[in-house]
Design a protein around this motif. Structure first.
Motif, mmCIF file in Angstrom:
data_model
loop_
_atom_site.group_PDB
_atom_site.id
_atom_site.type_symbol
_atom_site.label_atom_id
_atom_site.label_comp_id
_atom_site.label_asym_id
_atom_site.label_seq_id
_atom_site.Cartn_x
_atom_site.Cartn_y
_atom_site.Cartn_z
ATOM 1 N N GLN A 31 0.815 -1.217 0.000
ATOM 2 C CA GLN A 31 0.000 0.000 0.000
ATOM 3 C C GLN A 31 0.852 1.271 0.000
ATOM 4 O OE1 GLN A 31 -2.293 0.593 3.567
ATOM 5 N NE2 GLN A 31 -1.022 -0.790 4.731
ATOM 6 N N PHE A 32 2.018 1.229 0.622
ATOM 7 C CA PHE A 32 2.872 2.421 0.612
ATOM 8 C C PHE A 32 4.065 2.260 -0.323
ATOM 9 C CE2 PHE A 32 0.929 2.500 4.927
ATOM 10 C CZ PHE A 32 0.153 3.632 4.738
ATOM 11 N N GLU A 35 10.135 0.010 -0.238
ATOM 12 C CA GLU A 35 11.216 -0.724 -0.911
ATOM 13 C C GLU A 35 12.395 -0.873 0.036
ATOM 14 O OE1 GLU A 35 11.744 1.782 -4.299
ATOM 15 O OE2 GLU A 35 10.134 0.796 -5.413
ATOM 16 N N LEU A 36 13.393 -1.608 -0.442
ATOM 17 C CA LEU A 36 14.558 -1.888 0.416
ATOM 18 C C LEU A 36 15.166 -0.624 1.016
ATOM 19 C CD1 LEU A 36 16.327 -4.562 -1.818
ATOM 20 C CD2 LEU A 36 15.320 -4.956 0.445
ATOM 21 N N LEU A 39 13.419 5.156 3.197
ATOM 22 C CA LEU A 39 13.839 5.564 4.542
ATOM 23 C C LEU A 39 12.626 5.739 5.438
ATOM 24 C CD1 LEU A 39 16.640 8.147 3.681
ATOM 25 C CD2 LEU A 39 16.919 5.776 4.453
ATOM 26 N N VAL A 40 12.788 5.331 6.669
ATOM 27 C CA VAL A 40 11.704 5.496 7.648
ATOM 28 C C VAL A 40 12.277 6.125 8.912
ATOM 29 C CG1 VAL A 40 10.296 3.568 6.813
ATOM 30 C CG2 VAL A 40 12.056 3.144 8.530
ATOM 31 N N LYS A 84 7.807 -5.043 6.399
ATOM 32 C CA LYS A 84 7.032 -4.106 5.573
ATOM 33 C C LYS A 84 5.600 -3.978 6.081
ATOM 34 C CE LYS A 84 9.672 -4.581 1.278
ATOM 35 N NZ LYS A 84 9.638 -5.159 -0.091
ATOM 36 N N ILE A 91 2.953 3.344 9.814
ATOM 37 C CA ILE A 91 2.756 4.508 8.942
ATOM 38 C C ILE A 91 1.280 4.914 8.954
ATOM 39 C CG2 ILE A 91 2.758 5.291 6.537
ATOM 40 C CD1 ILE A 91 5.306 3.443 6.196
ATOM 41 N N GLU A 92 0.435 3.904 8.865
ATOM 42 C CA GLU A 92 -1.002 4.159 8.864
ATOM 43 C C GLU A 92 -1.442 4.855 10.143
ATOM 44 O OE1 GLU A 92 -3.876 1.232 6.347
ATOM 45 O OE2 GLU A 92 -2.951 0.460 8.180
ATOM 46 N N ILE A 97 7.050 7.987 9.622
ATOM 47 C CA ILE A 97 6.961 8.619 8.311
ATOM 48 C C ILE A 97 8.032 8.004 7.425
ATOM 49 C CG2 ILE A 97 5.893 10.783 9.035
ATOM 50 C CD1 ILE A 97 8.682 12.059 9.085
ATOM 51 N N PHE A 98 7.835 8.120 6.122
ATOM 52 C CA PHE A 98 8.770 7.444 5.216
ATOM 53 C C PHE A 98 9.059 8.320 4.017
ATOM 54 C CE2 PHE A 98 6.006 6.092 1.660
ATOM 55 C CZ PHE A 98 4.759 6.412 2.194
ATOM 56 N N ARG A 99 10.131 7.999 3.352
ATOM 57 C CA ARG A 99 10.525 8.724 2.160
ATOM 58 C C ARG A 99 11.120 7.736 1.167
ATOM 59 N NH1 ARG A 99 12.620 14.044 0.368
ATOM 60 N NH2 ARG A 99 14.476 13.616 -0.845
ATOM 61 N N ARG A 100 10.483 7.651 0.024
ATOM 62 C CA ARG A 100 10.944 6.724 -1.002
ATOM 63 C C ARG A 100 12.127 7.294 -1.771
ATOM 64 N NH1 ARG A 100 5.409 4.826 -1.748
ATOM 65 N NH2 ARG A 100 4.924 6.808 -2.685
ATOM 66 N N ALA B 2 -1.681 8.533 5.530
ATOM 67 C CA ALA B 2 -0.411 9.138 5.956
ATOM 68 C C ALA B 2 0.342 9.662 4.745
ATOM 69 C CB ALA B 2 0.430 8.096 6.681
ATOM 70 N N SER B 3 0.921 10.807 4.900
ATOM 71 C CA SER B 3 1.728 11.328 3.804
ATOM 72 C C SER B 3 3.196 11.239 4.181
ATOM 73 C CB SER B 3 1.339 12.765 3.486
ATOM 74 O OG SER B 3 1.740 13.605 4.539
ATOM 75 N N GLU B 4 4.054 11.511 3.228
ATOM 76 C CA GLU B 4 5.466 11.212 3.436
ATOM 77 C C GLU B 4 6.101 12.114 4.490
ATOM 78 O OE1 GLU B 4 7.900 10.418 0.168
ATOM 79 O OE2 GLU B 4 6.418 9.187 -0.854
ATOM 80 N N LEU B 12 12.012 14.288 7.564
ATOM 81 C CA LEU B 12 12.719 13.214 6.877
ATOM 82 C C LEU B 12 13.088 13.737 5.497
ATOM 83 C CD1 LEU B 12 13.822 10.422 6.723
ATOM 84 C CD2 LEU B 12 11.531 9.515 6.485
ATOM 85 N N LYS B 18 21.404 3.434 -3.864
ATOM 86 C CA LYS B 18 21.882 2.068 -3.709
ATOM 87 C C LYS B 18 22.699 1.630 -4.912
ATOM 88 C CE LYS B 18 18.101 -0.628 -4.726
ATOM 89 N NZ LYS B 18 16.983 -1.539 -4.502
ATOM 90 N N PHE B 87 24.276 -3.320 -1.847
ATOM 91 C CA PHE B 87 23.628 -4.629 -1.695
ATOM 92 C C PHE B 87 24.361 -5.695 -2.489
ATOM 93 C CE2 PHE B 87 19.581 -4.240 0.540
ATOM 94 C CZ PHE B 87 19.463 -2.874 0.633
ATOM 95 N N GLU B 101 13.695 -6.634 -7.475
ATOM 96 C CA GLU B 101 13.552 -5.753 -6.321
ATOM 97 C C GLU B 101 14.884 -5.065 -6.010
ATOM 98 O OE1 GLU B 101 11.853 -7.483 -2.780
ATOM 99 O OE2 GLU B 101 11.807 -5.536 -1.774
#
Ligand SMILES: Nc1nc2c(ncn2[C@@H]2O[C@H](COP(=O)(O)OP(=O)(O)OP(=O)(O)O)[C@@H](O)[C@H]2O)c(=O)[nH]1
Ligand SMILES: [Mg+2]
Lengths: 123, 198
Positions: A31-32, A35-36, A39-40, A84, A91-92, A97-100, B2-4, B12, B18, B87, B101
């Protein structure tokens, strides 16, 4: 998840027997789009974490500074898909909080590449 | 929803990037990651079923939780705003499902080649070529192994002449740094950020 506290605690209740027990058998966690190297960082403090169920509390305590999903999985020692799901719950609930990372379709940023190059040279 | 970056209590803003270290079984991937990582290589497990929908003989939860593949990775905090992760790819072919992935969002890859069994890195070379992910080839110099020149290795691998190829020792920090610097320069060239030939 409904967002009600009841659901929150029900899902996480009980001792950790197998990883899937922690997540109530849920394995989908897209849902969010975690990924590896997403950052959270946790919002509650270490002290506030103790109000949470143990597995969530461990994550919140660990994530007092930004780290990747992969690091959380490695340091908490649970498989990635399980982490995850737990992170998605947090997060929900607005505890994390996270940043892709930039999506693949975007060309890597010149400044980022230069900073990486300089950083490696300085090691 | 939730937002980032919705919560003012903590920001953040850091960026994570990577790089991959690929190659055949036992070629020195974990060693290379560890030679530059600020922490001893971390290990985490991916579950086979999470990426292999349609495999119907893994019916129960029990079976699902048993087939795992270990990933190892290191971290280099370049600045508070930029974190580099390295990795290692799984060395065994049956873990191909992990590669997508791993490759998602990667800047580039090192393919480690062992001259005693060069063919073990062919799948990695093929994968990155198909995927269009820039890579360099590091020829890992194991003791007692016959030292091929990089040009012989290049001919055997049949890679594009622009793919950088260099001898390395995965145990040696300076050697690994050289490989990574070469990789980033190659990525920059690829992105046409550097004049060709530099
Ligand atoms: N002589 C020499 N030995 C090396 C070098 N790199 C790695 N080794 C040794 O080779 C062995 C395998 O190295 P690893 O780093 O575990 O290899 P790997 O590619 O991660 O292996 P898998 O993950 O099992 O595929 C270790 O005993 C290393 O110490 C090298 O450059 N020279
Ligand atoms: Mg390894």
């Amino acid at each position: 998840m409904s967002g009600e506290d009841e659901a929150w605690f029900d899902e996480a209740a009980g001792p950790l027997v197998r990883p899937y027990a922690v997540t109530g058998g849920r394995t989908r966690s897209d849902q969010f789009g975690l990924e590896l190297i997403t950052l959270v960082v946790a919002l509650p403090s270490v002290a506030e974490a103790s109000a949470l169920p143990p597995e969530y509390a461990r994550i919140v305590r660990l994530c007092q500074r930004p780290m990747s999903v992969a690091e959380v999985a490695a340091l908490i020692d649970l498989p990635l898909p399980v982490i995850k799901v737990l992170l998605s719950d947090l997060i929900e609930q607005n505890y994390v909080i996270f940043r892709r990372a930039a999506p693949m379709s975007e060309a890597p940023d010149q400044h980022v590449l230069q900073a990486v190059l300089d950083g490696i040279r300085k090691l | 929803m939730a937002s980032e970056n919705s919560d003012p209590r903590r920001r953040l803003t850091a960026t994570a990037v990577k790089l991959l270290v690929a190659g055949g079984f036992g070629v020195g991937k974990t060693t290379m990651v560890g030679s530059v990582s600020e922490v001893p290589p971390l290990r985490t497990e991916e579950l086979l079923t999470s990426a292999s929908e349609g495999v119907d003989d893994l019916a129960g939860v029990e079976a699902k939780s048993t087939t795992t593949v270990a990933l190892d990775f290191g971290r280099i905090t370049i600045s508070p705003e930029l974190i580099l992760y390295l990795f290692g790819t799984p060395g065994q072919d049956r873990f191909w499902f992990m590669w997508d992935e791993l490759a998602t969002g990667a800047l580039g890859a090192v393919v480690l080649a062992d001259t005693r069994r060069l063919e073990s890195c062919f799948p990695a070379v093929d994968f990155f070529e198909r995927r269009g992910l820039p890579f360099v080839v590091g020829v890992n110099c194991f003791d007692g192994a016959h030292r091929y020149g990089t040009e012989e290795v290049r001919a055997a691998l049949d890679v594009d002449p622009t793919v950088p190829m260099l001898l390395c020792d995965a145990r040696d920090r300076e050697s690994t740094k050289q490989v990574l610097v070469t990789l980033i320069q190659h990525v920059m060239r690829n992105a046409e950020l550097l004049p060709a030939g530099r």
